[in-house]
Design a protein around this motif. Structure first.
Motif, short mmCIF file in Angstrom:
data_model
loop_
_atom_site.label_atom_id
_atom_site.label_comp_id
_atom_site.label_asym_id
_atom_site.label_seq_id
_atom_site.Cartn_x
_atom_site.Cartn_y
_atom_site.Cartn_z
N PRO A 1 -7.74 -11.38 67.09
CA PRO A 1 -8.57 -10.53 67.82
C PRO A 1 -9.10 -9.29 67.04
CG PRO A 1 -6.34 -9.99 68.24
CD PRO A 1 -6.28 -10.91 67.23
N ARG B 1 -13.54 -6.62 70.30
CA ARG B 1 -13.48 -5.74 71.22
C ARG B 1 -14.33 -4.39 70.67
NH1 ARG B 1 -7.49 -4.93 73.26
NH2 ARG B 1 -7.42 -7.00 72.91
N TYR C 1 2.34 -13.08 72.30
CA TYR C 1 1.34 -12.91 73.08
C TYR C 1 0.93 -11.32 72.97
CZ TYR C 1 -0.88 -12.78 77.64
OH TYR C 1 -2.04 -12.72 78.65
N ASP C 2 -0.41 -11.22 73.15
CA ASP C 2 -0.88 -9.75 73.11
C ASP C 2 -2.21 -9.46 74.08
OD1 ASP C 2 -2.72 -10.52 71.47
OD2 ASP C 2 -2.13 -9.33 69.83
N PRO D 1 -5.14 -4.98 69.48
CA PRO D 1 -4.08 -6.13 69.50
C PRO D 1 -3.53 -6.16 68.17
CG PRO D 1 -6.44 -6.71 69.65
CD PRO D 1 -6.54 -5.26 69.58
N ARG E 1 0.67 -10.25 68.38
CA ARG E 1 1.17 -11.75 68.47
C ARG E 1 1.53 -12.32 67.07
NH1 ARG E 1 -5.16 -13.78 69.49
NH2 ARG E 1 -4.96 -12.02 70.87
N PHE E 2 1.32 -11.58 66.07
CA PHE E 2 1.63 -11.93 64.46
C PHE E 2 2.97 -11.49 64.13
CE2 PHE E 2 -3.03 -11.48 64.49
CZ PHE E 2 -3.48 -12.99 64.38
N SER F 1 5.75 -14.19 63.05
CA SER F 1 5.49 -14.71 61.90
C SER F 1 5.59 -13.97 60.82
CB SER F 1 3.87 -15.28 62.24
OG SER F 1 3.51 -15.73 60.80
N ARG G 1 9.02 -13.31 59.95
CA ARG G 1 9.67 -14.65 59.11
C ARG G 1 9.55 -14.76 57.77
NH1 ARG G 1 7.88 -17.84 63.46
NH2 ARG G 1 9.73 -17.43 64.69
N ASN G 2 8.20 -14.28 57.52
CA ASN G 2 7.76 -14.26 55.82
C ASN G 2 8.44 -13.22 55.39
OD1 ASN G 2 5.72 -16.09 55.60
ND2 ASN G 2 4.22 -14.91 56.81
N GLU G 3 8.71 -11.91 55.92
CA GLU G 3 9.19 -10.60 55.14
C GLU G 3 10.66 -10.98 55.18
OE1 GLU G 3 8.79 -7.00 53.73
OE2 GLU G 3 7.13 -8.25 54.20
N GLY H 1 11.46 -20.68 66.06
CA GLY H 1 10.11 -20.61 65.77
C GLY H 1 9.32 -19.79 66.95
N ASP H 2 7.90 -20.03 66.99
CA ASP H 2 7.20 -19.41 67.97
C ASP H 2 6.65 -20.24 68.96
OD1 ASP H 2 7.26 -17.01 66.37
OD2 ASP H 2 4.93 -16.93 66.23
N LEU H 3 6.75 -19.85 70.20
CA LEU H 3 6.19 -20.50 71.49
C LEU H 3 4.62 -20.60 71.32
CD1 LEU H 3 7.97 -18.98 74.58
CD2 LEU H 3 8.60 -20.91 73.06
N GLU H 4 3.97 -21.47 71.89
CA GLU H 4 2.42 -21.45 71.75
C GLU H 4 1.82 -21.16 73.06
OE1 GLU H 4 0.78 -24.92 70.08
OE2 GLU H 4 2.02 -25.08 68.54
N LEU I 1 -1.59 -3.69 61.79
CA LEU I 1 -1.46 -2.23 61.66
C LEU I 1 -0.39 -1.71 60.55
CD1 LEU I 1 -2.02 -1.43 65.38
CD2 LEU I 1 -3.77 -1.33 63.49
N PRO J 1 -5.07 3.60 57.95
CA PRO J 1 -5.31 2.19 58.16
C PRO J 1 -4.51 2.15 59.33
CG PRO J 1 -4.02 2.41 56.08
CD PRO J 1 -4.60 3.82 56.26
N SER J 2 -3.38 2.45 59.59
CA SER J 2 -2.38 2.28 60.75
C SER J 2 -2.88 2.76 62.08
CB SER J 2 -0.93 2.43 60.50
OG SER J 2 -0.81 3.76 60.73
N TYR K 1 9.19 -10.38 45.85
CA TYR K 1 8.38 -10.49 46.97
C TYR K 1 6.99 -10.09 46.60
CZ TYR K 1 7.09 -11.06 51.84
OH TYR K 1 6.40 -11.21 52.91
N LYS L 1 12.99 -26.71 66.61
CA LYS L 1 12.22 -25.45 66.09
C LYS L 1 10.87 -26.07 65.99
CE LYS L 1 11.77 -23.18 61.78
NZ LYS L 1 11.66 -21.57 62.45
N ASN L 2 9.94 -25.12 66.60
CA ASN L 2 8.51 -25.14 66.36
C ASN L 2 8.27 -25.05 64.91
OD1 ASN L 2 5.78 -25.42 66.55
ND2 ASN L 2 5.48 -23.43 67.71
N ASN M 1 -0.44 -20.41 57.75
CA ASN M 1 -0.64 -19.58 58.88
C ASN M 1 -1.95 -19.71 59.25
OD1 ASN M 1 1.61 -18.21 59.55
ND2 ASN M 1 1.28 -16.85 57.51
N TYR N 1 -4.16 -22.74 61.59
CA TYR N 1 -3.70 -22.57 62.86
C TYR N 1 -5.27 -22.63 63.75
CZ TYR N 1 -2.38 -21.12 67.68
OH TYR N 1 -2.46 -20.97 68.77
#
Lengths: 283, 283, 283, 283, 283, 283
Positions: free
Chosen positions: A36, A39, B28-29, B36, B39-40, B43, B46-48, B72-75, B260, C262-263, D34, E4-5, E47, E50
């Protein structure tokens, strides 16, 4: 007495009543499925326009010489696309009622639907010119009928077959692309068929919707779903020039995403394009 | 035969059936009113988590020694908060039915409502511990009853008076703060009253919801509405330790916004906190 | 007829005539020696204030209940600090003439000089409270008398010995620090001497200038020359509370640099601080 | 004839022969597991030091009054840690041979091993003071003996039991933390045991290695593996003051990662710390 | 029971056994001499995919209709290029042994050597098509034989003269460019000689290696050593189309660097290219 | 004895006396009206040149084979454009006096005036080739005669009518564009008239000033006022080739803004262009 230094798109500081075009922001990106940020587009354009010239060497015309009103941004609820579209429709209708041209700055592409609803009330015979990388013809997306990915299909619900002319398309699901073959005119990758469309649309009321991702990713990276293989800035400018003699009754420009534009170059391009469109469309 | 190198929160790679805690992302955001990006969060965690140790020197325990499943993540659909909450509720219910603890990673704070709905089905006597900078007790926000700014009020609709214990609160509208005085227990700015709450909640089923902006902006800048004057990481860790002997039946951690967090420090903190919470809550 | 949705700091949308405090931006950073960007501070605060509450739980007061006018930003020439200061002086004088309190948002710290010049015309006995990491007492910087690094020295030219009270200072050249010992009151690192100063200043007209880098770099990284070892947000808030009963006739807040934020967390902090100061100072 | 405007850490522009401390960059991050980027640290400090004062109000001393030589950056091969360490060792040995103190700026923490190898040739009785969030005591990491995660273990290979004093540690694998209990002195989370160490180390040659992630993530987010729960800037400064009377024969400062420091605040802090250390250690 | 997703490149979620192409990530950038970051490429593509469509309007084909397995990322040691290449070789060999096509996503270009080693075991007559801005023909770089700058020279060690066909080259040392004239076929700046190469390679086993910096910097800024004057996306797509009827037995795509792609546009382009290549190469 | 590893543009490390071209940075952006940052350009080019090849395949020449001296950056006062220009003039004069070619790297475009002043002392008949998106012919900007927006007008004050040849222009105020028609030669959008100019300038001393925003925004986003519709890298390179046989007595390259170039691609392009220009102009 001191007056506030009003924050307005450069050169769009006329009064409402004397203006023929009304620019406004529709800062909504509530259905954006990946990244997103659109906006913030109208606000960013307002800020960035500070560094833009009001004069166009392309047309030898100046924003200072035409009357445009920048109405600022609408305040839209993010979790409720139906209500957001309603507010856009009401606002657009008011502008149209006053015989002015609404020029909406998105937001995600879904906002177009609100404006189109307003315009179809007045112009039963409305045709749509659609510049975009994505065909946006899905019937639903993740189960939702109102989405940035369904918006042109929803417009088709209102205007019907053979009224929509798409250009620059280079992405879509198999299903929507196949559906499009039967219901809309699609020109893939470029503007090659534009003369043909201009010919057909000569005497029709036209809505122009520009999803800025019609531009190549190199030219316009600052958008949520950039698509390689798009058109250049000059090609887009020429396309707009070509259609500028049509009867454009309303228009929009969507999908600039300032958080994805750290250099500011995409926002600057959007400002310049806004100026050129205003100067082309104004009469 | 080659197997896929599965992408999982470090140390949460157990099978579902053998696990006692199930971590999942609710990306979800859709009602976020300003910037916004949450939502990330799941994920990014999981990476970090790749750079995190599984061992905690604070507790002398190791994620390798406990059984946690990362689902994992819902969609979730962005333009439809009601449906997103429904999907979260269904998913949480399934976990609870299997006598496991759901640990949801937001997303914006609204996602908490979906999980709370699932839990209140099972635990009529549910109490809520709420760590946050914002009281989230509005009855509606921009006309919408479902919003990140109303979520705890919606939870109150389900659990009623004297069941919600807020800590760290330092922002709200006048109206919601005044409303809160009569209906929930609010500890402003810090965790000073936590012992009192622990005492009351000793024999109750508890839902723990952590909005990460309870932390000071210096400690956790990577969130959409940072609020200065918050708690430190050690204060938050101690608070969690204090309540970890309560009967926590479900929990969540929300409002990390990776876009952010350009340095990655807020995401790294969230990973570490996740590890500590898992090790504290697991039994 | 449609009206423009005016872009204003949240809660500062009163008319000029009914307002007691006038907020305005002085977007100037022309002498910044290392990383410029403070010119965007007032604009960023105006945008970001959208996500701020108007109510303060710290004071149980609401911006909605007081009268403040946001005058927007001045338009200042970057290559000419003398002229920029002149414009700030003229603008501040007008506000003071109308018996209102000017609250300037920088810009680099040099802008303070323009406002102080205006105030000293009216209040011969002016005293200055100065919160900053840097003493800003150089007589010239890179050969220039007008600079962010000389601004308090230039103010001393106007008010003289024993009129300036500095707090939080932790950086300077050897020469300026030694000079300061004889001509101003300097409290290093913190606000320890503040009670002493409040006592002296009880019946004096006071100008309050806050360089936001008085805050620790952890709390406020979004500034051009961050200095580790500074104060916390709560310490700054308490200091402002302490002096809020003095006769503050004008004030400013400088050195937020949005491109270095930036944040967005530093901008959000500045918004919150602005709200608290307005509510403390207003009477 | 024109001379080049040499690019040097501010205040470190003395000749080599007259200098007592030699600062140099070891821009190596080839084993970073990392997020790499520490290779740019010394260069960033050189640039950023431009905005730093040479005078310290903490110590009332000035870099202008002491003799330090900035040797620039070594040129190290990224894919070959063994060879990179060799080059660091050779370079450090030369400085030591000339009876000067090498002050290396990393790079990842592995670079410390090269310098320690050089120092242990001269000082058989070398002791190490180690400020860090991570114990770095693994015997191998991803199968490699040379790694940022094994560096202190490799140093232990050279100096043996009871010679290494760690402070601020709050992360490690279970195995390395347990191993550490028997072979090194570890003070977790803070500097509480520092007086004890100073006492033991009174008459010993000491190598000081500072991994900047010993600082809390709020204070120093600009590093690859930030760890919440660390020390403040003032705590670190006091710790350095405490040990500054020891016989420090060489030292380093590692793990600043400029690409993870978009605000520049972590780099600015590193500059200030560098100044304070130089002024403390110089005699 | 909950599953798992799984986190997979969109449309590459088939089983290993039924798949004809196996995509895997080789997240290695240990010899990158300037700005590292390509280690995050495969994860970023996973990622970002998607938001990609599985359908190609260019080919009227859909990823849903072909069988591709995404094996996730290898875990490679950063400080040891020899061992990293070994692991890549072993993994590639297994895929080849099962008569599938390995499609590796770098990482830096050095990873290509690991895969080529595996392929040359099977195909003694292997030829290489190499799209790149840099000729990568140095014999050593900073003293190292294994480097992103020597990788094609190392491949030449394996396949010998007249087996390597380079396109788009526009950077190199004098020495390597001159060396190349005698040992490989180099087409500078563009794909002009591609038909000639296709003709020669008609009946040969071919390895295709694409360094994405073959694209112009405008089209693909998100890479460590961008080179102006490169090809467009459409030119690259056409080149791939031209060679897609050759017997491509293995392939790779390297040098996307997500940390240098703040807008996400380069990552999005890489996703789209991946889709097109999969659809072209699959049979 | 150890020597400092000097920080120099790659391949420009010759002695002053033996060099024919002297490169120096003029890090000034004090009049930049919107987004400052060009002050960091020369420093960024110096860093980034590390990853550039010294050999040009375009010209089959190598920087190693020519003698260029990189003098580092001037130290210019930001709030005083008059004094900054004076320093540039003095420095340029010294280079010219020694019969060398000054090659200045901006900074904002205003710096050109300082160099032109020096050159016109020596070459009364000086002509100027000006590549830019903006005509820079205003007589004043925000009331100031010295500005990035007036710089070519100020140069015209020195050289007079028919001496300035502009290319690539696509932005300006109506007034300056009309003024330009009578006093300078302007080629809009591209280099179409370049042969004509080369013909006229055959026997004249020429100053070449390149504002890098002459490039399209896609090619060069890293600048303060990017303008869509510009030239490609290859077009610019060809234009430079065309004029390289003229008698170029001094030159500059301005308006790279590293803070607006997060990917580094614009800085990399500037490095490559610098190399090509040096190799073309050197004789």
């Amino acid at each position: 007495m001191l007056e506030k230094n009003i924050h307005t798109i450069l050169g769009c500081d006329n009064n409402y009543s004397e203006s023929k075009i009304v620019v406004f922001g529709a800062p909504y990106d509530g259905t954006t499925s990946y990244r997103p940020g659109t906006r913030f587009a109208a606000s960013a354009i307002r800020n960035e326009s500070y560094s833009m010239e009001t004069y166009s060497p392309y047309q030898d015309k100046d924003l200072e010489d035409i009357n445009v009103f920048d109405a600022g941004d609408l305040e839209l609820p993010f979790g409720n696309p139906a209500k957001a579209l309603e507010q856009i429709e009401v606002f657009s209708s008011e502008i149209l009622k006053d015989e002015k041209i609404p020029f909406m700055i998105g937001g995600e592409h879904l906002v177009t639907l609100g404006a189109i609803r307003a315009v179809t009330q007045l112009h039963k015979d409305l045709h749509i010119i659609h510049f975009d990388a994505h065909s946006d013809l899905r019937d639903e997306y993740l189960g939702e009928p109102l989405s940035h990915a369904t918006v042109i299909r929803r417009c088709w619900d209102l205007v019907g077959d053979n009224r929509i002319f798409q250009f620059g398309i280079r992405s879509g699901s198999k299903e929507e692309i196949y559906w499009g073959r039967k219901h809309v005119h699609t020109c893939f990758y470029n503007f090659n068929d534009l003369d043909y469309a201009v010919d057909i649309l000569k005497d029709k009321p036209v809505y122009l919707t520009i999803d800025l991702d019609v531009l190549d990713t190199s030219v316009f990276p600052g958008t949520g779903t950039p698509e390689a293989g798009g058109v250049t800035f000059n090609e887009l400018l020429n396309a707009i020039k070509k259609i500028s003699n049509l009867n454009i009754v309303a228009l929009d420009m969507t999908e600039l995403s300032p958080p994805l534009d750290p250099s500011g170059a995409s926002t600057a391009l959007a400002c310049k394009l806004l100026r050129e469109i205003l100067l082309y469309v104004y009469r």
